[in-house]
Design a protein around this motif. Structure first.
Motif, mmCIF file in Angstrom:
data_model
loop_
_atom_site.group_PDB
_atom_site.id
_atom_site.type_symbol
_atom_site.label_atom_id
_atom_site.label_comp_id
_atom_site.label_asym_id
_atom_site.label_seq_id
_atom_site.Cartn_x
_atom_site.Cartn_y
_atom_site.Cartn_z
ATOM 1 N N LEU A 72 0.927 -1.164 -0.200
ATOM 2 C CA LEU A 72 0.121 -0.102 -0.090
ATOM 3 C C LEU A 72 0.802 1.173 -0.009
ATOM 4 O O LEU A 72 1.801 1.373 0.978
ATOM 5 C CB LEU A 72 -0.885 -0.036 1.205
ATOM 6 N N ILE A 73 1.046 1.995 -1.160
ATOM 7 C CA ILE A 73 1.774 3.310 -1.351
ATOM 8 C C ILE A 73 0.918 4.509 -0.894
ATOM 9 O O ILE A 73 -0.059 4.504 -1.682
ATOM 10 C CB ILE A 73 2.254 2.938 -2.844
ATOM 11 N N LEU A 74 1.297 4.937 0.120
ATOM 12 C CA LEU A 74 0.485 6.226 0.534
ATOM 13 C C LEU A 74 1.240 7.620 0.668
ATOM 14 O O LEU A 74 2.495 7.247 0.951
ATOM 15 C CB LEU A 74 -0.006 5.979 1.997
ATOM 16 N N GLU A 75 0.553 8.650 0.294
ATOM 17 C CA GLU A 75 1.047 9.978 0.525
ATOM 18 C C GLU A 75 0.086 10.461 1.215
ATOM 19 O O GLU A 75 -1.024 10.383 1.340
ATOM 20 C CB GLU A 75 1.030 10.690 -0.952
ATOM 21 N N VAL A 76 0.721 10.634 2.702
ATOM 22 C CA VAL A 76 -0.274 11.257 3.756
ATOM 23 C C VAL A 76 0.470 12.554 4.278
ATOM 24 O O VAL A 76 1.796 12.901 4.384
ATOM 25 C CB VAL A 76 0.155 10.280 4.756
ATOM 26 N N ARG A 77 -0.407 13.604 4.742
ATOM 27 C CA ARG A 77 -0.154 14.792 5.365
ATOM 28 C C ARG A 77 -0.521 14.422 6.951
ATOM 29 O O ARG A 77 -1.478 14.364 7.308
ATOM 30 C CB ARG A 77 -1.179 15.724 4.939
ATOM 31 N N LEU A 78 0.584 14.766 7.675
ATOM 32 C CA LEU A 78 0.484 14.537 9.118
ATOM 33 C C LEU A 78 0.491 15.841 9.793
ATOM 34 O O LEU A 78 1.178 16.871 9.333
ATOM 35 C CB LEU A 78 1.794 13.687 9.645
ATOM 36 N N GLY A 79 -0.206 16.097 10.934
ATOM 37 C CA GLY A 79 -0.108 17.335 12.068
ATOM 38 C C GLY A 79 0.619 16.798 13.253
ATOM 39 O O GLY A 79 0.144 15.750 13.715
ATOM 40 N N ARG A 80 1.435 17.785 13.820
ATOM 41 C CA ARG A 80 1.988 17.512 15.222
ATOM 42 C C ARG A 80 0.897 17.576 16.179
ATOM 43 O O ARG A 80 -0.050 18.529 16.040
ATOM 44 C CB ARG A 80 3.011 18.460 15.373
ATOM 45 N N THR A 81 0.829 16.590 17.137
ATOM 46 C CA THR A 81 -0.211 16.962 18.233
ATOM 47 C C THR A 81 0.519 17.455 19.297
ATOM 48 O O THR A 81 1.605 17.748 19.532
ATOM 49 C CB THR A 81 -0.728 15.493 18.434
ATOM 50 N N ALA A 82 -0.513 17.577 20.467
ATOM 51 C CA ALA A 82 0.064 18.062 21.686
ATOM 52 C C ALA A 82 0.456 17.053 22.685
ATOM 53 O O ALA A 82 0.851 17.179 23.639
ATOM 54 C CB ALA A 82 -1.169 18.905 22.349
ATOM 55 N N CYS A 83 0.406 15.708 22.330
ATOM 56 C CA CYS A 83 0.763 14.668 22.924
ATOM 57 C C CYS A 83 2.150 14.252 22.928
ATOM 58 O O CYS A 83 2.675 14.244 21.585
ATOM 59 C CB CYS A 83 -0.145 13.116 22.616
ATOM 60 N N LYS A 84 2.927 13.882 23.666
ATOM 61 C CA LYS A 84 4.202 13.488 23.781
ATOM 62 C C LYS A 84 4.339 12.136 23.186
ATOM 63 O O LYS A 84 3.554 11.205 23.371
ATOM 64 C CB LYS A 84 4.791 13.346 25.116
ATOM 65 N N SER A 85 5.420 11.778 22.383
ATOM 66 C CA SER A 85 5.519 10.498 21.568
ATOM 67 C C SER A 85 5.766 9.511 22.586
ATOM 68 O O SER A 85 5.384 8.420 22.425
ATOM 69 C CB SER A 85 6.746 10.720 20.708
ATOM 70 N N SER A 86 6.266 9.759 23.641
ATOM 71 C CA SER A 86 6.404 8.802 24.740
ATOM 72 C C SER A 86 5.085 8.226 25.494
ATOM 73 O O SER A 86 4.993 7.360 26.003
ATOM 74 C CB SER A 86 7.566 9.232 25.805
ATOM 75 N N ASP A 87 4.135 9.276 25.474
ATOM 76 C CA ASP A 87 2.873 8.926 26.221
ATOM 77 C C ASP A 87 2.034 8.061 25.006
ATOM 78 O O ASP A 87 1.206 7.489 25.529
ATOM 79 C CB ASP A 87 2.278 9.990 26.609
ATOM 80 N N THR A 88 1.991 8.475 23.720
ATOM 81 C CA THR A 88 1.070 7.509 22.831
ATOM 82 C C THR A 88 1.717 7.396 21.657
ATOM 83 O O THR A 88 2.580 8.198 21.256
ATOM 84 C CB THR A 88 -0.138 8.520 22.736
ATOM 85 N N SER A 89 1.377 6.487 21.070
ATOM 86 C CA SER A 89 2.206 6.018 19.674
ATOM 87 C C SER A 89 1.058 6.467 18.399
ATOM 88 O O SER A 89 1.576 6.559 17.361
ATOM 89 C CB SER A 89 2.514 4.646 19.710
ATOM 90 N N ASP A 90 -0.296 6.231 19.098
ATOM 91 C CA ASP A 90 -1.204 6.552 18.164
ATOM 92 C C ASP A 90 -1.360 8.184 17.514
ATOM 93 O O ASP A 90 -1.252 8.424 16.601
ATOM 94 C CB ASP A 90 -2.624 5.990 18.507
ATOM 95 N N GLY A 91 -1.687 8.880 18.488
ATOM 96 C CA GLY A 91 -1.926 10.360 18.297
ATOM 97 C C GLY A 91 -3.365 10.894 17.839
ATOM 98 O O GLY A 91 -3.487 11.876 17.727
ATOM 99 N N GLU A 92 -4.162 9.580 17.374
ATOM 100 C CA GLU A 92 -5.362 10.091 17.033
ATOM 101 C C GLU A 92 -6.294 10.759 17.915
ATOM 102 O O GLU A 92 -7.090 11.582 17.660
ATOM 103 C CB GLU A 92 -6.237 8.826 16.635
ATOM 104 N N ALA A 93 -6.104 10.237 19.223
ATOM 105 C CA ALA A 93 -7.074 10.780 20.390
ATOM 106 C C ALA A 93 -6.661 12.314 20.804
ATOM 107 O O ALA A 93 -7.280 12.980 21.415
ATOM 108 C CB ALA A 93 -7.191 10.064 21.379
ATOM 109 N N CYS A 94 -5.197 12.830 20.267
ATOM 110 C CA CYS A 94 -4.821 14.159 20.798
ATOM 111 C C CYS A 94 -5.182 15.186 19.790
ATOM 112 O O CYS A 94 -5.354 15.083 18.605
ATOM 113 C CB CYS A 94 -3.192 13.975 20.514
ATOM 114 N N GLY A 95 -5.268 16.360 20.352
ATOM 115 C CA GLY A 95 -5.712 17.533 19.672
ATOM 116 C C GLY A 95 -4.129 17.908 19.127
ATOM 117 O O GLY A 95 -3.010 17.463 19.484
ATOM 118 N N PHE A 96 -4.325 19.158 18.154
ATOM 119 C CA PHE A 96 -3.219 19.560 17.306
ATOM 120 C C PHE A 96 -2.350 20.413 18.337
ATOM 121 O O PHE A 96 -2.868 20.912 19.136
ATOM 122 C CB PHE A 96 -3.462 20.304 15.961
ATOM 123 N N ASN A 97 -1.125 20.403 18.220
ATOM 124 C CA ASN A 97 -0.307 21.394 18.791
ATOM 125 C C ASN A 97 -0.321 22.824 18.737
ATOM 126 O O ASN A 97 -0.877 23.115 17.261
ATOM 127 C CB ASN A 97 1.277 21.075 18.606
#
Length: 186
Positions: free
Chosen positions: A129-154
């Motif tokens: 599956l070859i994907l082009e994806v736009r990502l946004g930085r969240t307010a959650c720390k990487s060490s606290d979550t790997s998903d980031g889906e439940a987090c709001g944007f930074n």
């Protein structure tokens, strides 16, 4: 096979070919029947040859149609576009972001999907599956979550454009992020 009762020499010369008559010669009847077989066999061979040719004709027609249909949908092994909102695409993109967040030592914040801009599928020794994806930085720390889906944007708005290739091998229940390239989008 049939068995012929042993009869006297006199019976072999019996002109009566009817095996059901009282003094009929069954061997003579069998021989007379066999004389007409080559003509029937020859015509049945021609009929069988015609049937084989007809079968091969239809097989070649079907194979040609399959080539035309395949050419319209792309060559085997060639990536082809798929809808970006498809279940498999979204699941693969989420998997890629989880892996990206896990391996992203440069940033202390997790990222989540803003949108999937392009999706292609490629059938190889598995499914790419070859994907082009736009990502946004969240307010959650990487060490606290790997998903980031439940987090709001930074509040420090930061976007990444990423190219991900997720390889799935369904019969081995395997999914791997085989390529990831991300760069900032300003």
């Amino acid at each position: 096979m049939f068995s012929v009762p042993v009869q006297s020499q006199k019976d072999f010369s019996d002109p009566n070919p009817n095996p059901y008559s009282r003094g009929g010669n069954q061997l003579a009847f069998a021989l007379k029947s066999c004389r007409s077989l080559p003509a029937r066999t020859h015509s049945s061979v021609n009929q069988q040859t015609g049937n084989r040719m007809s079968v091969w004709f239809w097989i070649s027609v079907c194979a040609s149609l399959c080539r035309v249909v395949t050419a319209q949908h792309g060559m085997t092994g060639q990536p082809r576009e798929v809808p970006v909102n498809g279940t498999e695409v979204v699941a693969a993109a989420r998997f890629a972001v989880v892996e990206f967040n896990r391996d992203n030592a440069e940033d202390q914040f997790a990222y989540k999907i803003l949108n999937i801009t392009s999706a292609k599928i490629q059938v190889v020794a598995g499914i790419n599956l070859i994907l082009e994806v736009r990502l946004g930085r969240t307010a959650c720390k990487s060490s606290d979550t790997s998903d980031g889906e439940a987090c709001g944007f930074n509040s420090e708005h930061k976007e990444l454009w990423c190219h991900f290739v997720v390889t799935e091998i369904p019969w081995e229940d395997s999914r791997v992020l085989t390529q990831k390239r991300c760069h900032p989008h300003n």
